[in-house]
Structures are given as C-alpha cells and as structure tokens.
Enzyme design. Structure first.
Site, short mmCIF file in Angstrom:
data_model
loop_
_atom_site.label_atom_id
_atom_site.label_comp_id
_atom_site.label_asym_id
_atom_site.label_seq_id
_atom_site.Cartn_x
_atom_site.Cartn_y
_atom_site.Cartn_z
N LYS A 13 36.34 16.05 18.36
CA LYS A 13 35.73 17.08 19.23
C LYS A 13 35.70 16.60 20.68
O LYS A 13 36.05 17.35 21.58
CB LYS A 13 34.29 17.39 18.78
N ARG A 128 36.21 2.80 15.64
CA ARG A 128 35.54 2.93 16.93
C ARG A 128 34.37 1.96 17.05
O ARG A 128 34.12 1.41 18.13
CB ARG A 128 35.04 4.37 17.12
N ARG A 134 28.16 2.32 19.41
CA ARG A 134 27.31 3.48 19.10
C ARG A 134 26.46 3.15 17.89
O ARG A 134 26.98 2.79 16.83
CB ARG A 134 28.19 4.71 18.84
N ARG A 145 25.88 11.30 8.32
CA ARG A 145 26.33 12.34 9.27
C ARG A 145 27.34 13.28 8.58
O ARG A 145 27.30 14.49 8.77
CB ARG A 145 26.98 11.68 10.50
P1 AP5 Z 1 35.96 11.70 18.96
O1 AP5 Z 1 36.83 12.51 19.82
O2 AP5 Z 1 34.85 10.92 19.55
O3 AP5 Z 1 35.41 12.60 17.76
P2 AP5 Z 1 34.08 13.45 17.71
O4 AP5 Z 1 34.34 14.56 16.75
O5 AP5 Z 1 33.63 13.81 19.08
O6 AP5 Z 1 33.14 12.34 17.05
P3 AP5 Z 1 31.63 12.00 17.29
O7 AP5 Z 1 31.37 10.77 16.46
O8 AP5 Z 1 31.27 11.93 18.72
O9 AP5 Z 1 30.98 13.28 16.63
P4 AP5 Z 1 29.56 13.48 16.08
O10 AP5 Z 1 29.53 14.94 15.78
O11 AP5 Z 1 29.20 12.57 14.97
O12 AP5 Z 1 28.64 13.00 17.29
P5 AP5 Z 1 27.93 13.74 18.50
O13 AP5 Z 1 28.09 12.86 19.66
O14 AP5 Z 1 28.34 15.16 18.62
O15 AP5 Z 1 36.90 10.73 18.10
C1 AP5 Z 1 36.36 9.78 17.22
C2 AP5 Z 1 37.30 8.56 17.15
O16 AP5 Z 1 38.55 8.97 16.59
C3 AP5 Z 1 37.63 7.98 18.53
O17 AP5 Z 1 37.71 6.58 18.42
C4 AP5 Z 1 38.98 8.61 18.87
O18 AP5 Z 1 39.72 7.79 19.72
C5 AP5 Z 1 39.61 8.76 17.51
N1 AP5 Z 1 40.50 9.91 17.42
C6 AP5 Z 1 40.31 11.14 17.96
N2 AP5 Z 1 41.33 11.96 17.65
C7 AP5 Z 1 42.18 11.25 16.88
C8 AP5 Z 1 43.43 11.56 16.25
N3 AP5 Z 1 44.00 12.77 16.34
N4 AP5 Z 1 44.04 10.58 15.53
C9 AP5 Z 1 43.47 9.35 15.43
N5 AP5 Z 1 42.30 9.00 16.01
C10 AP5 Z 1 41.65 9.95 16.73
O19 AP5 Z 1 26.40 13.75 18.02
C11 AP5 Z 1 25.71 12.54 17.85
C12 AP5 Z 1 24.29 12.83 17.40
O20 AP5 Z 1 23.61 13.62 18.38
C13 AP5 Z 1 24.13 13.61 16.09
O21 AP5 Z 1 24.24 12.80 14.94
C14 AP5 Z 1 22.71 14.17 16.27
O22 AP5 Z 1 21.76 13.18 16.05
C15 AP5 Z 1 22.69 14.54 17.75
N6 AP5 Z 1 23.16 15.90 18.02
C16 AP5 Z 1 24.24 16.27 18.75
N7 AP5 Z 1 24.37 17.59 18.78
C17 AP5 Z 1 23.34 18.09 18.05
C18 AP5 Z 1 22.93 19.41 17.69
N8 AP5 Z 1 23.64 20.48 18.08
N9 AP5 Z 1 21.84 19.55 16.91
C19 AP5 Z 1 21.12 18.50 16.52
N10 AP5 Z 1 21.46 17.21 16.80
C20 AP5 Z 1 22.56 17.01 17.56
#
Ligand code: AP5
Length: 223
Positions: A13, A128, A134, A145
C-alpha cells in the site's frame, strides 16, 4: 483522482500509494505513517495510540477518522484528489469515511485492492524487520495484523465491489511492473470516473494477470 488503498499488511500500500499519488499530483495520506509520526514525536495522540500500534491492534475509529477528516480538508483546498492508504479498515470506518466524502464533495473514485498471499506478506514483513525497526514487524504481531485484516478489513471489499468502484490487482510482481499496471488501469478509469456516476460503474478484476505473468512459456509455441 481519489483512491483508497485496501490490502493486507505488507501488500505494498505504501510503496504503490506513494507512486500513485506522485503520478496524479495528489497527497498520499497514510494513516499508519501519521500515527507513527505522532508516536515518534511523543504527542498526546502518539502516547494514546502507541500501545495499539505495537500490538498490531486497530486504534479507535474516532482517532483515525478525525485525523483523516483533517487531511481530506487540506486535500480539498489543494488538488481535491487523494490516495488514502490504510483506511478504511472496518465497515464502520468505511461508512463514516463515505459520509465525510459526501460532506466534502470528494468521495472515492476507486478502491484499489492489492492481492498478495499471506506467506508472501509474512516473508516481506520479516525481511523489512531486518532493515527497519518497526515495533509491529515481529512474527507474532504480523500474524495478528493479518488475522485482523482477514476478519474485519477484507469484508469491506464486497461493499466497494457492489458500488462498482473496486479495482483488484495481483500484487505479487516486481514493484515497477505493478506500478505500470496500476497506473494504466487508473488512467483508463479516469475518463470513466469523469463521465459516469458511481452507480453506473463496474468493478475491475485484474488479479488474473498475476497468473499470466507467472506462467512460464515451458517451450510451448502458444505464446
Ligand atoms: P509496504 O509498501 O510498506 O506495504 P504496506 O501494505 O504499506 O505495509 P504496512 O506494513 O505498512 O501495512 P500495515 O497495513 O500493516 O501498516 P499501516 O502502517 O497501515 O511494503 C512492505 C514491504 O514489502 C516493504 O519492505 C516493501 O519494500 C516490500 N514490497 C512492497 N511491494 C513489493 C513487491 N511488489 N514485491 C516485493 N516486495 C515488495 O498501519 C500500522 C498500524 O497503524 C496498524 O496496525 C494499526 O495499529 C494502525 N492503523 C493504521 N490505520 C488504521 C485504521 N484505519 N484504523 C485503525 N488503526 C489503524
């Protein structure tokens, strides 16, 4: 262009969201990044949400919705578009966000779903963890998660599908290839979005392309 990114943890994402936002000249609003920024700055909000983030729990809806409303208000004054990454994560958030969108005259054009198998997601996040620090990238928290995503977030996709704005893409391909595919699909949809009201649109499922790209020719002449 107004895009919601809905996908499991590690699906890409953030990686793709940033590129889509840059391409369309709109802000990339990532709730996880905003929350982590508050934690690292030690704000009141950061102190309130730190435990949730560390355990991989969802922070309370109202906290996220207030943050998103403010960011969308700023986006409205700017380009009017956005890439929202990480929200909605529950059906309640989806409905509340829709109301905010109606109030601001900026409901989403596309809900973009990146489909990636769980074993791949776990591999990516553990990889990662070796580069970044993180707190939620430990195997137990990653699995939690993923379970939350399956239980409370994935069901939202059906709602966007029924509204005809869901675009599903297979996310298990090199980052640049995926960006090209997503941007091509969004550019094609842009004209539809401008011409057809929401009720007249159809969801788009491009997940089959993943299999097509993975299929090795095996010396066959079928091409
Ligand atoms: P990356 O692009 O970072 O993927 P991502 O989907 O953004 O992963 P996140 O871990 O950030 O998502 P998340 O939903 O768990 O966390 P968020 O920050 O939203 O890629 C991940 C890895 O893969 C990287 O190393 C990248 O290089 C690699 N990669 C990417 N594309 C690739 C490909 N095509 N091939 C190979 N490798 C690839 O949320 C964190 C926390 O915040 C939640 O757990 C919760 O506590 C809170 N939170 C956030 N939003 C809310 C909400 N709406 N409601 C309640 N709590 C919330």
């Amino acid at each position: 262009m107004r895009v919601l990114m809905i996908a499991g943890p590690g699906a890409g994402k953030g990686t793709q969201g940033e590129r889509i936002a840059e391409h369309f000249g709109v802000p990339h609003i990532a709730t996880g990044d905003l929350l982590r920024d508050n934690v690292s700055r030690g704000t009141d909000l950061g102190k309130q949400v730190e435990q949730f983030l560390d355990k991989g729990e969802l922070v309370p809806d109202q906290v996220v919705l207030d943050m998103v409303r403010e960011a969308l208000g700023a986006a409205k004054k700017d380009s009017g578009g956005f890439v929202l990454d990480g929200v909605p994560r529950t059906m309640q958030q989806a409905r509340a966000l829709y109301q905010v969108g109606i109030e601001l005259g900026m409901t989403a054009d596309v809900a973009l779903h990146l489909q990636v198998a769980e074993d791949q997601l776990i591999r990516r996040l553990l990889a990662r963890a070796e580069q970044e620090a993180r707190a939620d990238d430990t195997e137990d928290v990653i699995r939690h998660r993923l379970a939350l995503y399956r239980e409370v977030t994935e069901p939202i996709l059906g709602w966007y599908n029924s509204r005809g704005i869901l675009v599903s893409v297979g996310g298990e391909r090199p980052v640049d290839d995926l960006t090209r595919e997503i941007l091509t699909a969004l550019e094609m949809l842009r004209s539809v979005v401008d011409a057809a009201p929401e009720g007249e649109r159809r969801s788009v499922d491009l997940t089959g392309l993943d299999a097509a790209f993975h299929a090795a020719p095996q010396g066959s002449s079928s091409g």
